[in-house]
Scaffold this motif. Structure first.
Motif, short mmCIF file in Angstrom:
data_model
loop_
_atom_site.label_atom_id
_atom_site.label_comp_id
_atom_site.label_asym_id
_atom_site.label_seq_id
_atom_site.Cartn_x
_atom_site.Cartn_y
_atom_site.Cartn_z
N GLN A 1 -9.66 -0.91 6.67
CA GLN A 1 -8.25 -0.81 6.27
C GLN A 1 -7.84 0.63 5.96
N GLY A 2 -6.57 0.87 6.13
CA GLY A 2 -6.03 2.21 5.89
C GLY A 2 -5.91 2.52 4.41
N ARG A 3 -5.74 3.76 4.11
CA ARG A 3 -5.71 4.19 2.70
C ARG A 3 -4.46 5.00 2.40
N SER A 4 -3.32 4.55 2.88
CA SER A 4 -2.08 5.25 2.58
C SER A 4 -1.81 5.16 1.08
N ARG B 1 0.85 4.72 -0.20
CA ARG B 1 1.90 3.72 -0.43
C ARG B 1 1.34 2.31 -0.53
N VAL B 2 0.03 2.15 -0.26
CA VAL B 2 -0.60 0.83 -0.39
C VAL B 2 -1.09 0.66 -1.82
N GLY C 1 -4.28 -3.59 -0.98
CA GLY C 1 -4.46 -3.98 0.41
C GLY C 1 -5.12 -5.34 0.51
N ILE C 2 -6.09 -5.44 1.39
CA ILE C 2 -6.78 -6.71 1.62
C ILE C 2 -7.48 -7.17 0.34
N ALA D 1 -0.41 -8.22 0.63
CA ALA D 1 -0.50 -6.78 0.41
C ALA D 1 0.69 -6.33 -0.43
N LEU E 1 3.04 -3.07 -1.27
CA LEU E 1 3.41 -1.75 -0.74
C LEU E 1 4.53 -1.14 -1.58
N GLN F 1 7.16 -4.00 -2.02
CA GLN F 1 7.28 -4.93 -0.90
C GLN F 1 5.96 -5.68 -0.77
N PHE G 1 3.56 -8.29 1.77
CA PHE G 1 3.39 -8.48 3.21
C PHE G 1 2.18 -9.39 3.39
N THR G 2 2.37 -10.51 4.06
CA THR G 2 1.28 -11.45 4.24
C THR G 2 1.33 -12.10 5.61
N PHE H 1 2.58 -0.17 8.49
CA PHE H 1 1.63 -1.12 7.92
C PHE H 1 1.45 -2.34 8.83
N VAL I 1 -0.62 -6.28 9.44
CA VAL I 1 -1.50 -7.38 9.04
C VAL I 1 -2.05 -8.03 10.30
N VAL J 1 -1.27 4.18 10.93
CA VAL J 1 -1.02 2.79 10.52
C VAL J 1 -2.09 2.36 9.51
N SER J 2 -1.67 1.75 8.41
CA SER J 2 -2.62 1.15 7.47
C SER J 2 -2.70 -0.35 7.71
N ILE J 3 -3.91 -0.83 7.94
CA ILE J 3 -4.11 -2.28 8.01
C ILE J 3 -4.26 -2.78 6.58
N VAL J 4 -3.32 -3.64 6.15
CA VAL J 4 -3.26 -3.99 4.73
C VAL J 4 -3.54 -5.47 4.44
N GLY J 5 -3.76 -6.26 5.47
CA GLY J 5 -4.03 -7.66 5.20
C GLY J 5 -4.40 -8.39 6.47
N GLY J 6 -4.79 -9.66 6.31
CA GLY J 6 -5.17 -10.41 7.49
C GLY J 6 -5.51 -11.84 7.17
#
Lengths: 300, 300
Positions: free
Chosen positions: A17-20, A22-23, A26-27, A32, A34, A42, A44-45, B85, B87, B117-122
Motif C-alpha cells: 500500500q501507498g504511504r501518502s 493524506r492517508v 489505510g488497509i 480507508a 483520507l 473522506q 473509501f471502501t 487513491f 481500492v 497512487v496510494s492503494i488504501v483498501g481492498g
C-alpha cells in the motif's frame, strides 16, 4: 502451493500500500480514511460479492443488488460516517436477461436512495458467474471518526442487534446497514472502537482486540440471538452486519439509562474489555470463564 | 430473453443513478466528476477485469495487476486529472498460489508508485475465475476538466500514439496510461473533448460525436498504426488506451508547431470534427469519403 487465507492476502496487500501523508488509515479497518478538509475525513471502501459464495444462484436479484451495496454502507457506518457516492461493477454471465440485471440495479438503487447514496459510475463486463463489486465513498467529521483500535480495559462491549443464523435465514441478503445507529452513537457517546460484524462475533471482536492490543470477556447469556440461532452461531456465523462497539464504563451506563429512549434503537451490552492482549473469554451463566479462539467465519 | 449489450446496461444503470447536486457528471464519461472544493473536482472511476475476457489464463500475474490499475488510471487521465487513491478487490480461484497473488499486487504496486497512487483498501473473496476490480479516485483543477462532450465543428482530432493490434501483441497488458500527456494538454492547450481508446477508434470517436452532437472525418492515411496493425484494426481492435481528443484549429496548429518539442510527446492529428450529428466518415488518400459505423469492439 500454499493455501491462502483472506487475512494473509490482506496482509500481503498491506505491504504494497501507498504511504501518502493524506492517508490517515489505510488497509486494516472497515474503510480507508483520507484527509478531506479541515473538518472532515473522506472514507473509501469496496466489497465484491460472487455468485455461489456470497449468494446462491436462485437468490432474488433485487436482494443481490441490495446486499452488494448494503455491505459497503455498513463499512462506512462502522467508521461513524455517512455514505455518499458509489461506483458499481458487474460481471454478467451470458444469457442473463435484461430484466434480471434491471432488478439487481433496482434493489441497489432503492437502498441507495434510503441512505442518500448517489450511484455515479460503473463498469459492465462479461463473466461466467455473476459478480458485483461496489466501491463507496463516505464522509465523517474528524471528531466523530471511530477506528477499530481504541478499546481500553474497562470499556463495555455492545452490539446493535441480535446475532447468528444470518445465512440460513436469508437475513444476509436483506439487512439494513446501521448508519443511523452509528451516527447516534458517534454524536452522543463516541465509541472507543467500532466495526460491523461480518465474520461472526468471535472473529470481529478479535479484530478489535488485535487492533487495540487488549482482551475481552463476553457474557454468554447477554448476547442477543436471532430466532433459531444459538450462542455458537452468534460467535461464528458471520454476515450479521450489526455494529460491535466499545464504550468507557460511564458512557456505557448513560447509554443504557437513556440511550434507548432517546434514540429508539436497542443497544445490548454483552461484555467487557480487559487487559490481556488478544485473549477472548466467554463467561457462562454460572460465572465460569473459558478462553476461545478469536476467529470467525472465513469466506475463503 | 433479450441479449444485453454493455451500452444498454450502462443506460440501465443511468436510470438508477443518484442526483446529488454535488455530482457534476455521473455515468457516461470516463470517470464521475464530483464537487470537491472551490478549486478542484474529485474524479471517481472503476474497472473490472475477468480471466478469459480481459486477459488469458496464462498471462503473467504482474501484467494482470498492471493492467487492472492501468485502465483506471487511463480513465482519470482522460478527464485531465491525476490519480490519487485506489481500492482493490480480487476474486481468487482455489488453488492459486500465494506467490501468484503477490505478483499481481507487485505489478499493480509498481504502476501505483509511478503515478503517485496510494492503494488504501481492498477485498479478497473466493471466485472460480480470477477477477480484479479496482476503484480509483483522482483530482482535477476545475479549469482543467475535460469531458467527452465539448467537440465543435472545425476542431481537429488527435491521438497520443499508434493504434491497433493491442490484444494480439500483448500491449493491452503493458500499456502506460497517458497521464503526463493529458496534463500537458489540459495545462497548455485545453482540449474541447477527450477520452481514452478502449473500444477502438471508431467506437470511441462515436462517443465523442454522440456526446457533442457532432460528426467527424478521419483521414485514413494519417492514423498512426502499431506494427502489424492496419487501419481496420485501429478502428475496431480496442484496448489501445491512447487518448483521443479534439482541439480548436488554432490551438491545433500551435500544438503541431511547438507542442512536440516542448513536451517530448507525439500528438498525431487524424481528422476533423464536422457538423453532421453522429456521422463518421473516413477520407481515403485520394480524397474520397465513405461513411462508417461509429462502433468499435464490444467486450460483451
Amino acid at each position: 502451493m500454499k493455501k491462502l487465507s483472506e487475512f494473509q492476502l490482506i496482509d500481503q496487500l498491506k505491504r504494497f500500500q501507498g504511504r501518502s501523508p493524506r492517508v490517515i488509515k489505510g488497509i486494516g479497518d472497515d474503510a480507508a480514511v483520507l484527509e478531506l478538509d479541515a473538518r472532515r475525513y473522506q472514507l473509501f471502501t469496496t466489497d465484491m460479492i460472487v455468485e455461489g459464495v456470497h449468494f446462491l444462484k436462485g437468490a432474488a436479484p433485487r436482494a443481490i443488488g441490495h446486499k452488494a451495496l448494503a455491505c459497503n454502507i455498513s463499512d462506512i457506518a462502522a467508521m461513524g460516517g455517512v455514505p455518499s457516492f458509489a461506483v458499481v461493477s458487474i460481471g454478467i454471465p451470458r444469457g442473463l436477461s435484461a430484466g434480471y440485471v434491471q432488478r439487481i440495479y433496482a434493489g441497489m438503487s432503492a437502498l441507495a436512495k434510503k441512505f442518500g447514496v448517489s450511484i455515479v459510475g460503473g463498469d459492465t463486463v462479461k463473466s461466467d458467474r455473476l459478480v458485483i463489486n461496489i466501491a463507496l465513498l463516505g464522509e465523517v467529521e474528524k471528531k466523530h471518526l471511530v477506528l477499530r483500535s481504541g478499546a481500553r480495559p474497562g470499556d463495555r462491549i455492545f452490539v446493535t442487534g441480535p446475532l447468528g443464523g444470518s445465512l440460513k435465514s436469508g437475513r444476509h441478503l436483506a439487512f439494513i446497514p446501521r448508519v443511523r445507529e452509528a451516527r447516534f452513537l458517534v454524536k452522543n457517546f463516541k465509541p472507543t472502537s467500532m466495526l460491523d460484524i461480518s465474520d461472526g462475533l468471535a472473529g470481529d471482536l478479535g479484530h478489535i482486540l488485535k487492533a487495540g492490543n487488549v482482551g475481552a470477556v463476553i457474557d454468554a447469556d447477554r448476547v442477543p440471538l436471532n430466532q433459531g440461532a444459538d450462542f455458537a452461531a452468534a460467535l461464528a456465523d458471520g454476515e450479521d452486519f450489526e455494529l460491535l462497539f466499545s464504550l468507557p464504563s460511564e458512557k456505557a451506563r448513560k447509554l443504557i439509562q437513556c440511550g434507548h429512549q432517546r434514540s429508539g434503537f436497542r443497544f445490548c451490552e454483552i461484555g467487557e474489555i480487559i487487559g490481556s492482549p488478544k485473549k477472548l473469554f466467554v463467561r457462562d451463566v454460572d460465572g465460569r470463564r473459558r478462553m476461545i479462539e478469536p476467529k470467525g467465519f472465513t469466506h475463503f
